[in-house]
Design a protein around this motif. Structure first.
Motif, short mmCIF file in Angstrom:
data_model
loop_
_atom_site.label_atom_id
_atom_site.label_comp_id
_atom_site.label_asym_id
_atom_site.label_seq_id
_atom_site.Cartn_x
_atom_site.Cartn_y
_atom_site.Cartn_z
N PHE A 29 12.23 -6.51 20.55
CA PHE A 29 11.94 -5.55 21.63
C PHE A 29 10.92 -6.12 22.61
CE2 PHE A 29 13.67 -2.42 18.55
CZ PHE A 29 14.60 -1.84 19.38
N ILE A 40 12.68 -8.24 25.06
CA ILE A 40 13.37 -7.44 26.07
C ILE A 40 12.40 -6.96 27.13
CG2 ILE A 40 14.49 -5.21 26.37
CD1 ILE A 40 16.05 -5.78 23.88
N GLU A 41 11.22 -6.55 26.69
CA GLU A 41 10.21 -6.13 27.66
C GLU A 41 9.85 -7.27 28.61
OE1 GLU A 41 6.69 -4.43 25.82
OE2 GLU A 41 8.06 -3.50 24.40
N LEU A 72 24.16 1.33 35.06
CA LEU A 72 24.18 0.66 33.76
C LEU A 72 23.53 1.53 32.69
CD1 LEU A 72 23.33 -2.99 34.87
CD2 LEU A 72 25.52 -2.15 34.02
N ILE A 119 22.42 -5.30 29.95
CA ILE A 119 21.97 -4.70 31.21
C ILE A 119 21.10 -5.68 31.98
CG2 ILE A 119 20.43 -2.96 32.15
CD1 ILE A 119 21.53 -0.97 30.26
N TYR A 120 20.16 -6.32 31.31
CA TYR A 120 19.28 -7.25 32.01
C TYR A 120 20.09 -8.45 32.50
CZ TYR A 120 15.54 -4.32 30.50
OH TYR A 120 14.73 -3.23 30.32
N ARG A 121 21.12 -8.78 31.75
CA ARG A 121 21.99 -9.87 32.18
C ARG A 121 22.66 -9.52 33.51
NH1 ARG A 121 27.36 -11.09 30.69
NH2 ARG A 121 27.76 -13.23 31.31
N GLU A 122 23.21 -8.33 33.58
CA GLU A 122 23.87 -7.91 34.83
C GLU A 122 22.86 -7.90 35.97
OE1 GLU A 122 27.09 -6.32 35.64
OE2 GLU A 122 27.80 -5.43 33.77
N MET A 123 21.66 -7.37 35.70
CA MET A 123 20.65 -7.31 36.74
C MET A 123 20.32 -8.73 37.23
SD MET A 123 20.47 -4.16 36.82
CE MET A 123 19.39 -4.00 38.23
N ARG A 128 25.28 3.24 29.39
CA ARG A 128 24.77 3.06 28.04
C ARG A 128 24.61 4.40 27.33
NH1 ARG A 128 18.92 0.57 27.46
NH2 ARG A 128 18.72 2.21 29.00
N GLN A 150 16.82 5.89 20.78
CA GLN A 150 18.03 5.85 19.95
C GLN A 150 19.28 6.09 20.81
OE1 GLN A 150 18.63 5.14 16.69
NE2 GLN A 150 20.75 5.40 17.36
N ARG A 151 20.28 5.26 20.65
CA ARG A 151 21.51 5.47 21.40
C ARG A 151 22.38 6.55 20.76
NH1 ARG A 151 25.77 2.24 19.37
NH2 ARG A 151 26.59 1.79 21.42
N GLU A 187 22.72 -4.10 23.91
CA GLU A 187 23.05 -3.38 25.14
C GLU A 187 22.00 -3.63 26.22
OE1 GLU A 187 25.53 0.46 23.39
OE2 GLU A 187 23.44 0.63 24.01
N ASN A 188 20.73 -3.62 25.81
CA ASN A 188 19.68 -3.89 26.78
C ASN A 188 19.82 -5.30 27.35
OD1 ASN A 188 17.85 -1.66 27.21
ND2 ASN A 188 17.58 -1.72 25.01
N ASP A 225 21.99 0.02 14.23
CA ASP A 225 21.72 0.77 15.46
C ASP A 225 20.75 0.02 16.36
OD1 ASP A 225 23.35 2.83 14.84
OD2 ASP A 225 21.79 4.32 14.56
N HIS A 226 19.69 -0.50 15.75
CA HIS A 226 18.68 -1.21 16.54
C HIS A 226 19.23 -2.45 17.20
CE1 HIS A 226 14.75 0.63 14.84
NE2 HIS A 226 15.71 1.52 14.93
N VAL A 277 22.29 -3.13 17.96
CA VAL A 277 23.23 -2.76 19.02
C VAL A 277 22.46 -2.34 20.27
CG1 VAL A 277 24.92 -1.04 19.74
CG2 VAL A 277 25.14 -2.15 17.53
N GLN A 278 21.42 -1.56 20.07
CA GLN A 278 20.59 -1.14 21.19
C GLN A 278 19.99 -2.33 21.93
OE1 GLN A 278 17.69 1.69 19.85
NE2 GLN A 278 16.38 1.35 21.63
N ARG A 302 20.95 -14.08 24.02
CA ARG A 302 22.23 -13.51 23.61
C ARG A 302 22.82 -14.25 22.42
NH1 ARG A 302 27.01 -11.71 26.99
NH2 ARG A 302 27.52 -13.89 27.16
N ARG A 327 9.53 2.30 32.45
CA ARG A 327 9.75 1.34 31.37
C ARG A 327 9.01 1.74 30.11
NH1 ARG A 327 8.02 -3.68 31.49
NH2 ARG A 327 7.39 -3.59 33.67
N TYR A 350 9.09 -0.64 24.27
CA TYR A 350 9.98 -0.69 23.11
C TYR A 350 9.24 -1.15 21.86
CZ TYR A 350 13.80 -0.79 26.50
OH TYR A 350 14.68 -0.52 27.50
N SER A 351 8.30 -2.06 22.10
CA SER A 351 7.67 -2.72 20.96
C SER A 351 6.86 -1.76 20.11
CB SER A 351 6.78 -3.85 21.45
OG SER A 351 5.99 -3.41 22.53
N GLN A 367 20.37 -2.45 44.11
CA GLN A 367 19.98 -2.96 42.79
C GLN A 367 19.54 -1.80 41.88
OE1 GLN A 367 20.46 -6.02 41.90
NE2 GLN A 367 18.89 -6.77 40.51
#
Lengths: 360, 360, 360, 360, 360
Positions: free
Chosen positions: E190, E193-194, A228, E276-280, A232, A104-105, E272-273, E265-266, E268-269, E231, A12, A15-16, A221
């Motif tokens: 960010f 997200i962490e 996922l 992913i966490y939603r699916e998890m 991405r 960066q994606r 996307e994260n 870009d940020h 969107v990134q 979201r 992990r 990000y911050s 999992q």
């Protein structure tokens, strides 16, 4: 399970800590190297020069009109060197930020005299851990700059073709080299897909073992998470290549276009495969659930058979253990024998019943 | 299960061996033939010529303005012959690569003087294994080239119509022949859909058997996989045919357009059916889960009934098995009889209770 | 369950027999009639003529400028008659194919001087089986041709309005008649939706019965299948009507447009209802699962209560059934009484415990 | 459950009775009133007139250029009166049909000199039943007609603002009044969302009770149904308002546009909330399932603990209840005491074992 | 659980109290401050002025052409002050309403001479509760107004850069300041997200504990809710920034555009994260379910083993506890010994059986 957990923790990213001040070039990845490794390949139709150095300035000598110069930098923690290169080739500060921002994606940015592409090298390292390596490509009129996190890449095939003048590569411009590099990256995704298919198969097979280890839920999992993440890294590439194909940037030669279309086909094919494996993986949990339930069914059957057979028999024995003064059966000569006969009949009856129910 | 697994292993392709060098023609499929089989049908309104050969050069004699030449090549491992043909008809190197790359998804590429279409023949072979055969079609002004993995195809109807001049085929151009060939392929998909429907039905029925074999989970998972693969082969075709219909390529005659629209209707209809069967298949796992749970319920009921009936009775017997000095009941004259009466009453009471609960 | 299965088998169509040769008119449906039934209604503002015949040629007399002729053909197996009609009205061969291909999905085709619409009549027949009847409508300047699989349709309201000159119908052109016919079909879908709602309700209610029959899983799966089929018949109609509304075909009068918009509203409303019922149906399986689990919980509780109460009591009885020489309790004067007192206390304690846990 | 079911039955509409003849005005709703209630508010900057009547003709006097007339009709079963009004204001017959068709979904129709909007008032009535009331708005140059199913609406705030000349309303045209009315309706949706949130909370909380009533599955299913219905009433409104905002109809003043954009923001916000509650509701069934399973786990634990402790003890007692002639332990002086010591050790051992497993 | 519930209750907003009269400025948030806190930063290339005040009028002095004035207002309950500011800077009444409506979703409104942006600051407060703070930004030629619910924000980095003239900020216009502010907000996401990743990990880990607390279902449901809310706050921002980037408003300098693209870009990134966490998270419930089932399996195994071993043994003991007169075994000299031998053999047989089944 300790190992698995610690791995996840390590992976992990904070990000911050990314992008504190716009335009500031700070490396956030986990891989570092002590010295930068700069590899310069300078070629045209007639000749190839190859230089390895720790100094980006060595590259500046080659920047001439009549040759194509490919400068590959390994080690994104050497931000100073990257800034030097950026200055020499006149790259926008935000591009330098993107080069070292491993989060960066995939994307493509058009500038007047160069294009900038971000993509990901995906592979499993020697410890079989999934690695997502950041790769940036800047393409100019007669140069290509590539930036990687660490040594080791998928470009050996391209290097060999340049060296030996195989295929069209020595006769084409920097756009074809760009194509060849992206193509090498995308080809390497096929290995990822194979590994994914294998992993699913391993889990599927272990679900049919007598006793799948409990950690399998976590494995599923984790596989979901991995898929996922791969998605991405791969899916945005579709748009990148589609835009590259439709781009009318003067860098892209007309002839390169059909190669780019081919690339697009490949990336769509990979995406479709990922989606299929994704659906399969999402179904694994259901499979596991039915496996557990089947096992429980089996356990219950054993219990039910044992209990159903012996509980009535024990009851019968209990009857004749009673101390009533007058229990006629007890005084029969063959009472004990008769008792056993009845008991065996009951026993066989139960067996027959369970056989008929297909529980035995 | 061994068989099933080994089959799955065999089927998996080494994607990573595909497309090592762009433009290099390497066959990656699993089917090979010793000699190439080339079949040439040359026809116009008046006459038909039919030649079988192992040599593609034989085809070059027919390439004249006033007839339509259909060259069908079986055996993609003979890349040399395919390259000769490609050179004669001036096909782009990437097309040759697509012809032998059996992993290529359905697509259409327009070139100035020809069109190139990739699609898939789907069928179940004699061992009832699902087969996905790669088919490429190149259509020019007065020729059609088709490339298949192996002998045996779905074009016998088309051949017969050419031979006997049935329908419009002998009076039309190469575009109509192209339509007829694609139409034959798409028609064959209907068989696939029927098989899918049958498979779902078989699984559904077996779910209601007393003891569905455990492998059914794997069967459902395999069916999912199969449907996902079929989808991948069929869905892109919608776009291919839609683009064909809307194309203004000079090869496509105005009159052929309504036939192409009809084709589009068919492929949409097939796609819709696949989606329906997909939804049904995804529901099978839930059905299986309820089946298991129902069975467990039944097992539990048997256990509960047996235990609930006999445990109290055994307790009663236990009471009168005690050795207390003063148990008045033991000395009653009809004590044992009374005991049985009470016991039978309790027994009947339990039976009544379970009957009322509808467990019996 | 035998009945259900055989029904499903019967219903499945041999898709593979469809469309062997393009443009060949082969009927693939299951309904046949011995003689074709042709019904001709010829009307204008002043008068109405109505003719029943077995001969399509009878219709050709009416084809005049100043009246509107509606020719309705029942029985798609009489392909000869349909071809005659097609020839007279100059219909494209592929249209004739679509008329008899009962697998054709709803669509609209524009031709220069007529329009061709395919849709589906959905209803439950007298045996409460879901029927999906193929209906084709060809609309020309002053005629309308309709083709149905069998006798019996939803057009009686339209016929009555023509007969009695109710509403705008006698004063309007063939486009309004077309609208009225489609409107009648779509209105009939509302009945389907009501039946769907009823079926869901029946299943929901039966899920709360003490013992839902096991076949309910199959019922839910069948309902899913039915809804998916209805969706397939209804959803394409949205596009058909939307295209009809936006069409600038000279056949469509400006005034008819607001009626078509109204039709579009209706079909969207139906689609939304189908989606709602779809979601409800997909939730039924989960409901059933919880129902089963609840039942198992109840079974387990009975077992646990019975076992937990009597096992300790039986143990106590066992203790005093032992043959140790020195068991002081056995020789107490009121030993047996004390035993019963302790036993009843334990018994009541268990009851109290289970009451507190709300299991009783 | 009887009540719940009967309610659901009542609520279902006979869709099939809708729209038998196009343009025929038939009321299909369930609410009826004996007399129509017509409320006329006529205002301009200087004055306000307010009239209550049972006669729509009373409204026609106010139809003047210099004032804005708002005519509100309650009671859609009085189709005669509505037709009179429609005739006076020159409304299209299909609009009259939509006004009384309570099944019509939200929509907007532009006509040359007026606009017609359908939307839904959603609220919970005094019996806490969800009510979906049909509301139609026709907006002309200097009039607004509103049609409701029954007395009682959400417009009291608007009436008060007109009366007291609060805000911009008295200084603006009919477009602003239209905005104010729609705004009042949409604001009332927020109450629905609150109730939804509360219902989910109530179910969530009851899932954690010791014994959630079994009807909870039905409650969840009913909540799903309700949310799906609300969605159907609310979501089309997004498009309605978006089209209103983008419309260039001469009725819509430039200044009103930013108010409409604000309205759009609100409806999007409501839609998003509905989607969130939808996802939460869909998750409730899973929650319930785990709750049931947890309970069963607990039941099983009690059974297992009781059985595991007492079955071995009973076995031990059984041993010394045997009648073998030579059982040495029976003749020991402290045999019975030793027996109890061993028994208590076994008992404590089991307790310790289950404690360690955290089952106790 | 009491705490959790009360928290949820508190958080819910009375939506219904929002926006009673259009254009009326009513604060609906939960945070209030006694006095407004106004912070003014006035700067240009040469100098910086910084003022803290409780009075918005203090800001009006700075409104000059040659400097950029950033006015930050904390405390949205002081609607009077906000209205003053709005009047001075000529903001539309609906904007003032949006500033204090904390339920307003992220959006961007273009006006002729200023832009208005709504977004959300997301963070976890000191009590680890998720906080969603409303933030509005109005950007004019040489001023920026920001409105926050409470003290404390993510702008300290921006303030520091203005103070110390770091980066481009002092040399750029108000558009770059706007970018810097939005960038600071998005960077702070960010952290969210962490935290999300951590929460998922905590739940996953606790699922593998021996006895996960039952509240975990509620934790998962709460996490779902949180993710859905995040979201809702983040996703609309994508469109906001995309529109900002594509906007041709004269306020946005050409040079700022690449910074905005970077911002896009940020976001969107981040999106996307979140996905992913939603699916998890959605998968966690399934994981929990299998965990429960595995535990139940284990419980059942213990019961089955205990019962299966001791029930037959107890039966054997019961046999020899019977009082038949003639039971030969009872009179054998070593009868009791033989009994024990048989018993131990049976015991070991059962143990072997369960070992073979891998249950032990």
């Amino acid at each position: 399970m300790g190992k698995r957990k610690s791995h996840r923790k390590k992976e992990r990213i904070k990000y911050s800590s990314i992008h504190q001040v716009p335009g500031q070039v700070t490396y956030v990845g986990s891989k570092t190297s002590e010295v930068p490794s700069v590899e310069i390949i300078n070629y045209n139709k007639e000749r190839v020069d190859k230089v390895h150095s720790q100094n980006v300035e060595d590259a500046f000598n080659f920047n001439k009109e009549e040759t194509i110069t490919w400068i590959n930098v390994n080690g994104l923690n050497h931000t100073k060197e990257i800034e030097k290169l950026g200055k020499h080739y006149n790259l926008h500060p935000l591009i330098l930020e993107d080069i070292v921002n491993t989060q960066q994606r995939p994307k493509i940015d058009d500038y007047d005299d160069y294009m900038f592409i971000v993509l990901k090298m995906l592979y499993y390292d020697e410890h079989n851990e999934f690695v997502n390596e950041h790769l940036s490509i800047a393409v100019g009129k007669n140069y290509i700059l590539t930036f990687q996190e660490a040594d080791g890449d998928v470009f050996d095939g391209v290097r060999e073709r340049i060296q030996n003048a195989r295929g069209r590569i020595r006769n084409s411009g920097s756009d074809y080299l760009m194509y060849a590099l992206i193509d090498a990256v995308i080809d390497s995704y096929f290995t990822i897909i194979e590994t994914m298919a294998e992993k699913i198969e391993v889990i599927e097979d272990s679900l049919f073992l007598e006793n799948p280890e409990e950690g399998i839920t976590q494995d599923i999992q984790d596989l979901k998470r991995e898929i996922l993440k791969i998605r991405r890294s791969v899916f945005p590439l579709r748009e990148v290549i589609s835009r590259l194909e439709k781009s009318d940037h003067e860098l892209i030669d007309q002839k390169t276009n059909s190669y780019l279309r081919d690339l697009y086909d490949h990336i769509v094919q990979i995406s479709e495969n990922i989606e299929i494996y994704r659906e399969m993986t999402w179904g694994l949990m259901d499979m596991y659930m039915t496996t557990i339930s089947n096992k429980m069914n089996e356990v219950m059957k054993v219990l039910t058979i044992m209990a159903s057979i012996f509980i009535p028999l024990t009851f019968m024995a209990g009857i004749y253990g009673m101390n009533f003064e007058h229990i006629p059966e007890l005084h029969l000569k063959y009472g004990y024998l008769y008792f056993w006969i009845v008991l065996i009949i009951v026993f066989l009856g139960m067996i027959w019943y369970f056989k008929r129910k297909k529980w035995l």
